[in-house]
Design an enzyme around this catalytic site. Structure first.
Site, PDB file in Angstrom:
ATOM      1  N   ARG A 201      40.012  87.028  24.615  1.00  0.00           N
ATOM      2  CA  ARG A 201      39.535  88.421  24.698  1.00  0.00           C
ATOM      3  C   ARG A 201      40.598  89.393  24.220  1.00  0.00           C
ATOM      4  O   ARG A 201      40.290  90.449  23.693  1.00  0.00           O
ATOM      5  CB  ARG A 201      39.187  88.781  26.145  1.00  0.00           C
TER       6      ARG A 201
ATOM      7  N   CYS B  51      35.030  93.148  37.783  1.00  0.00           N
ATOM      8  CA  CYS B  51      35.442  91.981  37.002  1.00  0.00           C
ATOM      9  C   CYS B  51      36.472  91.227  37.838  1.00  0.00           C
ATOM     10  O   CYS B  51      36.716  91.570  39.000  1.00  0.00           O
ATOM     11  CB  CYS B  51      36.031  92.404  35.656  1.00  0.00           C
TER      12      CYS B  51
ATOM     13  N   ARG C  22      36.370  97.993  39.728  1.00  0.00           N
ATOM     14  CA  ARG C  22      36.302  98.822  38.506  1.00  0.00           C
ATOM     15  C   ARG C  22      35.284  99.967  38.628  1.00  0.00           C
ATOM     16  O   ARG C  22      34.328 100.057  37.861  1.00  0.00           O
ATOM     17  CB  ARG C  22      36.012  97.963  37.279  1.00  0.00           C
TER      18      ARG C  22
ATOM     19  N   ASP D 150      49.138  95.427  32.805  1.00  0.00           N
ATOM     20  CA  ASP D 150      48.696  94.321  31.937  1.00  0.00           C
ATOM     21  C   ASP D 150      49.816  93.318  31.669  1.00  0.00           C
ATOM     22  O   ASP D 150      49.553  92.239  31.138  1.00  0.00           O
ATOM     23  CB  ASP D 150      48.147  94.857  30.611  1.00  0.00           C
TER      24      ASP D 150
ATOM     25  N   LYS E 290      44.114  96.077  21.128  1.00  0.00           N
ATOM     26  CA  LYS E 290      42.733  95.969  21.614  1.00  0.00           C
ATOM     27  C   LYS E 290      42.332  97.279  22.295  1.00  0.00           C
ATOM     28  O   LYS E 290      41.255  97.822  22.064  1.00  0.00           O
ATOM     29  CB  LYS E 290      42.629  94.827  22.615  1.00  0.00           C
ATOM     30  N   ASN E 291      43.234  97.806  23.137  1.00  0.00           N
ATOM     31  CA  ASN E 291      42.877  98.953  23.979  1.00  0.00           C
ATOM     32  C   ASN E 291      42.958 100.290  23.265  1.00  0.00           C
ATOM     33  O   ASN E 291      42.657 101.323  23.858  1.00  0.00           O
ATOM     34  CB  ASN E 291      43.717  98.944  25.260  1.00  0.00           C
TER      35      ASN E 291
HETATM   36  C1  EPZ Z   1      42.307 100.327  30.806  1.00  0.00           C
HETATM   37  O1  EPZ Z   1      41.299  99.991  31.745  1.00  0.00           O
HETATM   38  C2  EPZ Z   1      42.595  99.049  30.033  1.00  0.00           C
HETATM   39  N1  EPZ Z   1      41.388  98.608  29.344  1.00  0.00           N
HETATM   40  C3  EPZ Z   1      43.074  97.962  30.996  1.00  0.00           C
HETATM   41  O2  EPZ Z   1      43.411  96.820  30.209  1.00  0.00           O
HETATM   42  C4  EPZ Z   1      44.338  98.463  31.697  1.00  0.00           C
HETATM   43  O3  EPZ Z   1      44.753  97.492  32.633  1.00  0.00           O
HETATM   44  C5  EPZ Z   1      44.030  99.787  32.414  1.00  0.00           C
HETATM   45  O4  EPZ Z   1      43.516 100.749  31.457  1.00  0.00           O
HETATM   46  C6  EPZ Z   1      45.267 100.389  33.071  1.00  0.00           C
HETATM   47  O5  EPZ Z   1      46.252 100.582  32.113  1.00  0.00           O
HETATM   48  C7  EPZ Z   1      41.041  99.196  28.173  1.00  0.00           C
HETATM   49  O6  EPZ Z   1      41.690 100.116  27.702  1.00  0.00           O
HETATM   50  C8  EPZ Z   1      39.832  98.629  27.499  1.00  0.00           C
HETATM   51  P1  EPZ Z   1      41.777 102.773  34.557  1.00  0.00           P
HETATM   52  P2  EPZ Z   1      40.548 101.162  32.574  1.00  0.00           P
HETATM   53  O7  EPZ Z   1      40.537 103.567  34.490  1.00  0.00           O
HETATM   54  O8  EPZ Z   1      40.332 102.328  31.721  1.00  0.00           O
HETATM   55  C9  EPZ Z   1      40.546 102.943  39.129  1.00  0.00           C
HETATM   56  C10 EPZ Z   1      43.426  94.556  29.632  1.00  0.00           C
HETATM   57  O9  EPZ Z   1      43.877  93.559  30.200  1.00  0.00           O
HETATM   58  N2  EPZ Z   1      39.444 103.801  38.682  1.00  0.00           N
HETATM   59  O10 EPZ Z   1      43.087 103.421  34.233  1.00  0.00           O
HETATM   60  O11 EPZ Z   1      39.376 100.561  33.257  1.00  0.00           O
HETATM   61  C11 EPZ Z   1      40.313 101.483  38.729  1.00  0.00           C
HETATM   62  O12 EPZ Z   1      39.508 100.838  39.694  1.00  0.00           O
HETATM   63  C12 EPZ Z   1      42.662  95.597  30.416  1.00  0.00           C
HETATM   64  O13 EPZ Z   1      43.577  94.799  28.395  1.00  0.00           O
HETATM   65  C13 EPZ Z   1      38.656 104.466  39.636  1.00  0.00           C
HETATM   66  O14 EPZ Z   1      38.871 104.336  40.835  1.00  0.00           O
HETATM   67  O15 EPZ Z   1      41.665 101.471  33.660  1.00  0.00           O
HETATM   68  C14 EPZ Z   1      41.695 100.920  38.679  1.00  0.00           C
HETATM   69  O16 EPZ Z   1      42.073 100.549  39.993  1.00  0.00           O
HETATM   70  C15 EPZ Z   1      42.515  95.229  31.882  1.00  0.00           C
HETATM   71  N3  EPZ Z   1      37.625 105.237  39.207  1.00  0.00           N
HETATM   72  C16 EPZ Z   1      42.551 102.106  38.225  1.00  0.00           C
HETATM   73  O17 EPZ Z   1      41.756 103.277  38.443  1.00  0.00           O
HETATM   74  C17 EPZ Z   1      37.339 105.399  37.879  1.00  0.00           C
HETATM   75  O18 EPZ Z   1      36.382 106.130  37.545  1.00  0.00           O
HETATM   76  C18 EPZ Z   1      42.958 102.047  36.778  1.00  0.00           C
HETATM   77  O19 EPZ Z   1      41.808 102.106  36.024  1.00  0.00           O
HETATM   78  C19 EPZ Z   1      38.143 104.724  36.930  1.00  0.00           C
HETATM   79  C20 EPZ Z   1      39.189 103.934  37.353  1.00  0.00           C
END
Ligand code: EPZ
Length: 418
Positions: free
Chosen positions: A395, A116, A121, A303, A22-23
């Site tokens: 999802r 969410c 996020r 995850d 998915k990701n």
């Molecule tokens: C991706 O989300 C995945 N989603 C998530 O999978 C996964 O848990 C996550 O990466 C971590 O591996 C997709 O790829 C669609 P991040 P993403 O930006 O990109 C903070 C699932 O279950 N952050 O690495 O949103 C954020 O709040 C989903 O399949 C900021 O502070 O993850 C979080 O605490 C859930 N500012 C941390 O970083 C930003 O601008 C990790 O977020 C962006 C993120």
């Protein structure tokens, strides 16, 4: 809302193949907007989040056809760069569209992606990255407007290796003039898949999978054909399903090297693991509690924190699980407690005391991976469980109940006629 009915205490046995990731699919679908042409994607999973991304691309003017697990995206008619609010709210991963729409149209408008179930996020790292290569980003009245007369290569330094921000930056930089270097980039395997797709389109991206990614801007990209990588999170979920039911499960069609942190933890717990070139086999063992911190790749994936926690509820002794990535990713704990688990949450840490066994109950899936965790717990629990709000699980897991039944699980979907 559909629900699952599960009769527990069945040892899972057999082989199962995972779907496409998915990701990896979501950013690759977004990247198809970077050119005008017909993109062909294979091994695309049939998931709710993919259908939402399909709806958004169609609203932007793309024409999409699905044939089983192949998706054909014709972007010649894409003429919009504004993402509707209702779809933004339904799937925050729509934020991945900022980079490609900015890259292709030099503008993008989207409503601020809400938080969410697992946390607020924020997208500050996405915005900072786009500003570094020449975008002007205005956040007002709940909307984000990003425009740029000219994108120019620049140096991006991430405070945190954000997966989405890394992918957005890559997709915006491929059509910028000059070279962009991303430091402290996320190293997740799905980013390697995105780089492979972008380079098939004619981009020049190097270093995905390391913490430094170099993008040499080009003038034009062309449509490409690509096969999505297997889903490592689904693979890990099935390994944990084999473990929690003391079964013997082979998860095949995968890249074992992307699951080494999970394999290491399962071996530490006491499970027997065999690793092949494209499969991993898990067999029962005397399970004991362990400590785990979720970390950016290649650390233990956030995850799989919830599914692992389910397993640890019936391991001997105590476990300490620290969720370092998201603020609020223990929503499965209350539901597991209803099944007899003994867990105490303090901030970002959960302390689990192993019990002899769980008992079936009526529980509700609070989010995607917590839902997966509840399914695993129900498979091991004594008696019958009902899992509500299965739409969360749909999802990210394609036909989870069908795949688990092929391993001998007694699990059925009760369709709620609304
Ligand atoms: C991706 O989300 C995945 N989603 C998530 O999978 C996964 O848990 C996550 O990466 C971590 O591996 C997709 O790829 C669609 P991040 P993403 O930006 O990109 C903070 C699932 O279950 N952050 O690495 O949103 C954020 O709040 C989903 O399949 C900021 O502070 O993850 C979080 O605490 C859930 N500012 C941390 O970083 C930003 O601008 C990790 O977020 C962006 C993120």
């Amino acid at each position: 809302m559909d629900r699952f009915i599960v009769q527990g205490e069945v040892q899972l046995c057999g082989s199962i193949a995972v779907s496409g990731a998915k990701n990896a699919t979501l950013p690759v679908m977004a990247a198809s907007l970077l050119c005008s042409g017909i993109t062909v994607l294979h091994n695309v999973p049939n998931l709710r989040d993919i259908r939402i991304m399909q709806e958004i691309l169609t609203l932007l003017g793309a024409k999409i056809v699905r044939q089983q697990h192949t998706m054909i995206i014709d972007t010649t008619g894409v003429n919009k760069a504004e993402i509707p609010e209702n779809l933004m709210r339904e799937m925050r991963a729509s934020v991945f569209l900022m980079g490609p729409l900015l890259g292709r149209f030099r503008k993008v408008k989207l409503s601020y992606p809400g938080g969410c179930a697992i946390g607020p996020r924020p997208i500050n790292l996405h915005i900072k990255a786009l500003e570094k290569i020449g975008a002007t980003v205005i956040e007002s009245y709940g909307y984000i407007d990003a425009v740029s007369t000219k994108l120019t290569g620049g140096k991006i330094q991430f405070d945190f290796p954000s997966v989405g921000a890394t992918e957005n930056a890559m997709m915006a930089a491929v059509l910028a003039s000059g070279v962009t270097v991303i430091h402290n980039a996320a190293r997740e395997p799905e980013i390697i898949d995105l780089q492979a797709f972008l380079n098939k389109m004619g981009a020049k991206v190097y270093g995905a999978g390391t913490d430094t990614i170099r993008i040499e801007g080009v003038n034009k990209l062309n449509a490409a054909e690509h096969t999505i990588m297997p889903d490592r999170i689904e693979a890990g979920t099935f390994l944990l399903a084999g473990a929690i039911t003391s079964g013997d499960v082979v998860v095949e069609g995968i890249l074992p090297e992307y699951l080494f942190s999970v394999i290491d933890k399962l071996q530490e717990i006491g499970l027997q693991i065999d690793i092949g070139y494209n499969y991993i086999r898990v067999r029962a063992g005397e399970m004991r509690g362990v400590d785990v911190n979720t970390l950016p790749y290649p650390g233990f994936p956030t995850d799989l924190q919830a599914p692992l926690l389910s397993l640890l509820t019936i391991a001997k002794g105590s476990s300490i699980i620290t969720e370092t990535i998201f603020e609020n990713r223990f929503k499965h704990v209350d539901e597991l407690t209803r099944m007899g688990a003994r867990i105490k949450v303090e901030g970002r840490t959960a302390i689990v005391r192993g019990v002899n066994g769980l008992t079936g109950a009526i529980v509700s899936a609070p989010d995607l991976r917590a839902g997966g965790a509840l399914v695993l717990a129900a498979l091991a629990a004594k008696g019958t469980s009902e899992i509500e709000h299965v739409s969360h699980i749909d999802r990210g897991y394609e036909q989870l109940e069908v795949k688990l039944r092929s391993l001998g699980a007694n699990i059925y979907r009760l369709k709620q006629v609304t």
